[in-house]
Design a protein around this motif. Sequence first.
Motif, PDB file in Angstrom:
ATOM      1  N   MET A 198     -47.429  55.067 -30.156  1.00 31.09           N
ATOM      2  CA  MET A 198     -46.017  54.299 -30.789  1.00 31.09           C
ATOM      3  C   MET A 198     -45.571  54.250 -32.054  1.00 31.09           C
ATOM      4  SD  MET A 198     -46.134  51.493 -28.640  1.00 31.09           S
ATOM      5  CE  MET A 198     -45.870  50.138 -29.692  1.00 31.09           C
ATOM      6  N   LYS A 199     -44.920  54.271 -32.502  1.00 32.57           N
ATOM      7  CA  LYS A 199     -44.669  54.327 -34.205  1.00 32.57           C
ATOM      8  C   LYS A 199     -43.863  53.872 -34.617  1.00 32.57           C
ATOM      9  CE  LYS A 199     -41.289  58.329 -36.979  1.00 32.57           C
ATOM     10  NZ  LYS A 199     -41.068  59.613 -36.539  1.00 32.57           N
ATOM     11  N   ILE A 200     -43.874  53.048 -36.110  1.00 29.67           N
ATOM     12  CA  ILE A 200     -43.791  52.150 -36.615  1.00 29.67           C
ATOM     13  C   ILE A 200     -42.671  52.501 -37.792  1.00 29.67           C
ATOM     14  CG2 ILE A 200     -44.403  50.139 -35.436  1.00 29.67           C
ATOM     15  CD1 ILE A 200     -45.700  50.696 -39.157  1.00 29.67           C
ATOM     16  N   VAL A 201     -41.893  52.122 -38.978  1.00 27.80           N
ATOM     17  CA  VAL A 201     -42.341  52.817 -39.821  1.00 27.80           C
ATOM     18  C   VAL A 201     -41.687  51.130 -40.357  1.00 27.80           C
ATOM     19  CG1 VAL A 201     -39.814  53.666 -41.562  1.00 27.80           C
ATOM     20  CG2 VAL A 201     -40.730  54.575 -39.665  1.00 27.80           C
ATOM     21  N   SER A 202     -42.125  50.846 -41.567  1.00 29.25           N
ATOM     22  CA  SER A 202     -42.424  49.373 -42.371  1.00 29.25           C
ATOM     23  C   SER A 202     -41.999  49.536 -43.890  1.00 29.25           C
ATOM     24  CB  SER A 202     -43.779  48.929 -41.994  1.00 29.25           C
ATOM     25  OG  SER A 202     -43.620  48.231 -40.872  1.00 29.25           O
ATOM     26  N   SER A 203     -40.962  48.407 -44.271  1.00 24.65           N
ATOM     27  CA  SER A 203     -40.652  49.000 -45.612  1.00 24.65           C
ATOM     28  C   SER A 203     -42.301  48.235 -46.680  1.00 24.65           C
ATOM     29  CB  SER A 203     -39.960  48.436 -46.244  1.00 24.65           C
ATOM     30  OG  SER A 203     -40.126  47.287 -46.357  1.00 24.65           O
ATOM     31  N   PHE A 204     -42.423  48.791 -47.877  1.00 23.98           N
ATOM     32  CA  PHE A 204     -43.496  48.128 -48.093  1.00 23.98           C
ATOM     33  C   PHE A 204     -43.438  48.539 -49.878  1.00 23.98           C
ATOM     34  CE2 PHE A 204     -45.319  52.217 -48.674  1.00 23.98           C
ATOM     35  CZ  PHE A 204     -45.317  52.903 -50.055  1.00 23.98           C
ATOM     36  N   GLU A 205     -43.979  46.903 -50.847  1.00 25.48           N
ATOM     37  CA  GLU A 205     -44.138  46.389 -52.226  1.00 25.48           C
ATOM     38  C   GLU A 205     -45.587  47.414 -52.820  1.00 25.48           C
ATOM     39  OE1 GLU A 205     -41.988  43.436 -53.935  1.00 25.48           O
ATOM     40  OE2 GLU A 205     -42.447  42.253 -52.267  1.00 25.48           O
ATOM     41  N   VAL A 206     -45.845  47.802 -54.171  1.00 31.13           N
ATOM     42  CA  VAL A 206     -46.560  47.197 -54.436  1.00 31.13           C
ATOM     43  C   VAL A 206     -46.643  46.017 -55.472  1.00 31.13           C
ATOM     44  CG1 VAL A 206     -48.068  48.409 -56.863  1.00 31.13           C
ATOM     45  CG2 VAL A 206     -46.919  49.569 -54.993  1.00 31.13           C
ATOM     46  N   THR A 207     -47.760  45.522 -55.459  1.00 35.59           N
ATOM     47  CA  THR A 207     -47.460  44.083 -55.499  1.00 35.59           C
ATOM     48  C   THR A 207     -48.875  43.943 -57.025  1.00 35.59           C
ATOM     49  OG1 THR A 207     -49.471  43.286 -54.574  1.00 35.59           O
ATOM     50  CG2 THR A 207     -46.529  42.797 -54.319  1.00 35.59           C
ATOM     51  N   GLY A 208     -49.315  45.000 -56.639  1.00 37.50           N
ATOM     52  CA  GLY A 208     -50.446  44.878 -58.347  1.00 37.50           C
ATOM     53  C   GLY A 208     -50.971  46.231 -58.715  1.00 37.50           C
ATOM     54  N   TRP A 209     -50.924  46.439 -59.850  1.00 37.99           N
ATOM     55  CA  TRP A 209     -51.605  47.274 -59.900  1.00 37.99           C
ATOM     56  C   TRP A 209     -52.429  47.252 -61.384  1.00 37.99           C
ATOM     57  CZ3 TRP A 209     -50.456  52.815 -58.118  1.00 37.99           C
ATOM     58  CH2 TRP A 209     -50.872  53.536 -59.581  1.00 37.99           C
ATOM     59  N   ASP A 210     -53.556  47.481 -60.928  1.00 36.58           N
ATOM     60  CA  ASP A 210     -55.369  47.060 -62.014  1.00 36.58           C
ATOM     61  C   ASP A 210     -55.490  48.870 -62.423  1.00 36.58           C
ATOM     62  OD1 ASP A 210     -56.755  45.942 -64.229  1.00 36.58           O
ATOM     63  OD2 ASP A 210     -58.196  45.419 -62.205  1.00 36.58           O
ATOM     64  N   ALA A 211     -54.994  49.250 -63.861  1.00 33.21           N
ATOM     65  CA  ALA A 211     -55.523  50.969 -64.319  1.00 33.21           C
ATOM     66  C   ALA A 211     -57.320  50.353 -64.495  1.00 33.21           C
ATOM     67  CB  ALA A 211     -54.684  51.359 -64.634  1.00 33.21           C
ATOM     68  N   LEU A 212     -58.052  51.683 -64.063  1.00 29.60           N
ATOM     69  CA  LEU A 212     -59.475  51.400 -64.735  1.00 29.60           C
ATOM     70  C   LEU A 212     -59.550  52.179 -65.890  1.00 29.60           C
ATOM     71  CD1 LEU A 212     -61.717  51.198 -61.473  1.00 29.60           C
ATOM     72  CD2 LEU A 212     -60.687  49.239 -62.736  1.00 29.60           C
ATOM     73  N   PRO A 213     -60.173  51.403 -66.814  1.00 26.24           N
ATOM     74  CA  PRO A 213     -60.469  52.411 -68.156  1.00 26.24           C
ATOM     75  C   PRO A 213     -60.892  54.003 -67.868  1.00 26.24           C
ATOM     76  CG  PRO A 213     -61.627  50.825 -67.977  1.00 26.24           C
ATOM     77  CD  PRO A 213     -60.740  50.808 -66.362  1.00 26.24           C
ATOM     78  N   ASN A 214     -60.542  54.649 -68.670  1.00 28.75           N
ATOM     79  CA  ASN A 214     -60.626  56.412 -68.079  1.00 28.75           C
ATOM     80  C   ASN A 214     -61.729  56.630 -68.876  1.00 28.75           C
ATOM     81  OD1 ASN A 214     -60.226  59.053 -68.009  1.00 28.75           O
ATOM     82  ND2 ASN A 214     -58.652  59.646 -68.823  1.00 28.75           N
ATOM     83  N   ALA A 215     -62.607  56.861 -68.891  1.00 29.95           N
ATOM     84  CA  ALA A 215     -64.045  57.127 -68.709  1.00 29.95           C
ATOM     85  C   ALA A 215     -63.672  58.736 -69.565  1.00 29.95           C
ATOM     86  CB  ALA A 215     -65.867  57.144 -68.716  1.00 29.95           C
ATOM     87  N   GLU A 216     -63.561  59.536 -69.167  1.00 31.68           N
ATOM     88  CA  GLU A 216     -63.658  61.184 -70.034  1.00 31.68           C
ATOM     89  C   GLU A 216     -61.850  61.014 -70.897  1.00 31.68           C
ATOM     90  OE1 GLU A 216     -62.758  64.243 -66.756  1.00 31.68           O
ATOM     91  OE2 GLU A 216     -64.882  63.161 -66.047  1.00 31.68           O
ATOM     92  N   GLU A 217     -62.554  61.531 -71.907  1.00 35.29           N
ATOM     93  CA  GLU A 217     -61.162  62.088 -72.945  1.00 35.29           C
ATOM     94  C   GLU A 217     -61.866  63.674 -73.218  1.00 35.29           C
ATOM     95  OE1 GLU A 217     -58.670  60.082 -73.811  1.00 35.29           O
ATOM     96  OE2 GLU A 217     -59.598  58.324 -72.761  1.00 35.29           O
ATOM     97  N   CYS A 218     -60.131  64.234 -72.359  1.00 36.99           N
ATOM     98  CA  CYS A 218     -60.588  65.583 -72.521  1.00 36.99           C
ATOM     99  C   CYS A 218     -59.629  65.903 -72.739  1.00 36.99           C
ATOM    100  CB  CYS A 218     -61.607  66.116 -71.798  1.00 36.99           C
ATOM    101  SG  CYS A 218     -61.434  66.025 -69.913  1.00 36.99           S
ATOM    102  N   GLU A 219     -59.022  67.497 -72.665  1.00 42.52           N
ATOM    103  CA  GLU A 219     -58.349  68.647 -72.419  1.00 42.52           C
ATOM    104  C   GLU A 219     -57.765  69.021 -71.448  1.00 42.52           C
ATOM    105  OE1 GLU A 219     -56.870  72.821 -74.742  1.00 42.52           O
ATOM    106  OE2 GLU A 219     -57.830  71.276 -76.184  1.00 42.52           O
TER     107      GLU A 219
END
Length: 135
Positions: A1-22
């Motif tokens: 079987m093959k399906i194609v479904s649309s989707f939308e991003v309804t939530g985005w929670d970026a987690l803190p970046n603990a690494e600060e580097c070049e």
Amino acid sequence: MKIVSSFEVTGWDALPNAEECEGPLLSEARVVKRYRGDLDGEGRVRLLMCRADADGPLENAGYVASERVSGTLGGRGGTFVLHHWGIAEAGVPPRTGGHVVPGSGTGELAGLSGTIEIRVDAEGGHTLTLEYEIA
């Protein structure tokens, strides 16, 4: 079987970046998606991302994700887990791929297996193509 479904991003929670580097920026986010079509339901995603240049364009970037999907697929209810990835490179169309984690299907989706591809059109619309079978 093959399906194609649309989707939308309804939530985005970026987690803190603990690494600060070049160099390349590694980041993580928790994402919620809403699927509509032959796949109807919700995806809860853990994303690990990399941008080659933290201040530059998103065209040199990649991600890996684990996503629990709950809802109906072709009229069958349950949950399953997708593992997927994407790469964006300057001057090259983005590439994506992934699969259903074997044995992750529940309910009427027990025995689900398959592969996926994600596309984003010029207007920013997202679609998931899933080629699958249920044993």
